[in-house]
Design a protein around this motif. Structure first.
Motif, short mmCIF file in Angstrom:
data_model
loop_
_atom_site.label_atom_id
_atom_site.label_comp_id
_atom_site.label_asym_id
_atom_site.label_seq_id
_atom_site.Cartn_x
_atom_site.Cartn_y
_atom_site.Cartn_z
N VAL A 55 67.91 30.69 4.13
CA VAL A 55 68.53 31.21 5.35
C VAL A 55 69.98 30.76 5.37
N LYS A 56 70.91 31.70 5.36
CA LYS A 56 72.31 31.35 5.42
C LYS A 56 72.62 30.68 6.75
N GLY A 57 73.37 29.58 6.70
CA GLY A 57 73.74 28.88 7.92
C GLY A 57 72.76 27.80 8.34
N ALA A 58 71.72 27.58 7.55
CA ALA A 58 70.75 26.53 7.87
C ALA A 58 70.62 25.59 6.68
N ASP A 59 70.14 24.39 6.94
CA ASP A 59 70.03 23.40 5.88
C ASP A 59 69.02 22.34 6.30
N TYR A 113 63.06 15.08 6.64
CA TYR A 113 64.13 16.06 6.78
C TYR A 113 63.74 17.05 7.87
N VAL A 114 64.74 17.52 8.59
CA VAL A 114 64.56 18.59 9.56
C VAL A 114 65.38 19.79 9.10
N HIS A 115 64.78 20.96 9.14
CA HIS A 115 65.48 22.20 8.84
C HIS A 115 66.20 22.63 10.11
N ALA A 116 67.52 22.79 10.03
CA ALA A 116 68.28 23.06 11.25
C ALA A 116 69.48 23.94 10.97
N ASP A 117 69.98 24.53 12.04
CA ASP A 117 71.21 25.31 12.00
C ASP A 117 72.36 24.37 11.63
N GLN A 118 73.22 24.79 10.69
CA GLN A 118 74.31 23.93 10.25
C GLN A 118 75.31 23.63 11.34
N SER A 119 75.55 24.54 12.24
CA SER A 119 76.54 24.33 13.30
C SER A 119 75.99 23.51 14.46
N SER A 120 74.89 23.96 15.01
CA SER A 120 74.35 23.30 16.21
C SER A 120 73.41 22.15 15.88
N ARG A 121 72.90 22.13 14.64
CA ARG A 121 71.91 21.16 14.19
C ARG A 121 70.60 21.25 15.00
N PRO A 123 66.85 22.46 15.41
CA PRO A 123 65.78 22.76 14.45
C PRO A 123 65.46 24.25 14.37
N THR A 124 65.17 24.70 13.17
CA THR A 124 64.73 26.07 12.91
C THR A 124 63.53 26.01 11.97
N ARG A 125 62.74 27.06 11.97
CA ARG A 125 61.53 27.09 11.13
C ARG A 125 61.90 27.05 9.65
N ILE A 126 61.15 26.26 8.90
CA ILE A 126 61.32 26.22 7.45
C ILE A 126 60.89 27.57 6.90
N PRO A 127 61.73 28.20 6.08
CA PRO A 127 61.41 29.53 5.56
C PRO A 127 60.09 29.58 4.78
N GLU A 128 59.41 30.70 4.90
CA GLU A 128 58.10 30.87 4.27
C GLU A 128 58.18 30.75 2.75
N ALA A 129 59.25 31.23 2.14
CA ALA A 129 59.37 31.14 0.67
C ALA A 129 59.36 29.68 0.22
#
Length: 144
Positions: A55-59, A113-121, A123-129
């Motif tokens: 996901v672009k913009g997440a890490d 580790y938490v998967h999160a938006d790079q700007s706001s930090r 949390p976002t869902r970890i991608p299914e892939a």
């Protein structure tokens, strides 16, 4: 914790700059060793760090680290950094780490580790892939 609890390990050699005057590894370097192990784990999954999230913009961001020191490593020794994902939640994952010299456990720990938006930090869902790659590699369901 035993080596057989892990499907993945990465070998490295202790460098001169990582040891003190007595030739013993400075404690902070074990976290670097764990980070190298996690990077190689991602590579083994086919999820290179720059593209692992899908996901672009997440890490992934480290939010918790815990290391327990049992015995010191020394300059020029070969160490095996064992890594596995023990829990894979909605937006977080827990890595277990074991750093061994031969069969001797020197350091064990966990990194969350938490998967999160790079700007706001936020949390976002970890991608299914990524989740599917972990399930296949670990041959289990570390959900939870």
């Amino acid at each position: 914790m035993h080596k057989s609890d892990f499907r993945f390990s990465h070998r490295l050699r202790v460098r001169w700059a990582e040891a003190d005057l007595q030739g013993i590894v400075f404690n902070g370097h074990y976290l670097t060793y764990a980070d190298v192990g996690i990077t190689e784990y991602f590579r083994e999954l086919g999820q290179a760090y720059s593209a692992e999230t899908g996901v672009k913009g997440a890490d992934f961001f480290a939010v918790r680290t815990l290391l327990e020191y049992r015995s010191p490593a020394r300059f020029d020794e070969q160490l095996d950094v064992h890594v596995r994902i023990a829990k894979l939640g909605n937006s977080s994952m827990q890595f277990l780490i074991g750093i061994y010299r031969d069969d001797e456990l020197l350091v064990n720990g966990e990194i969350v580790y938490v998967h999160a938006d790079q700007s706001s930090r936020q949390p976002t869902r970890i991608p299914e892939a990524f989740r599917a790659a972990v399930r296949e590699f670990e041959r289990c369901t570390p959900e939870g």
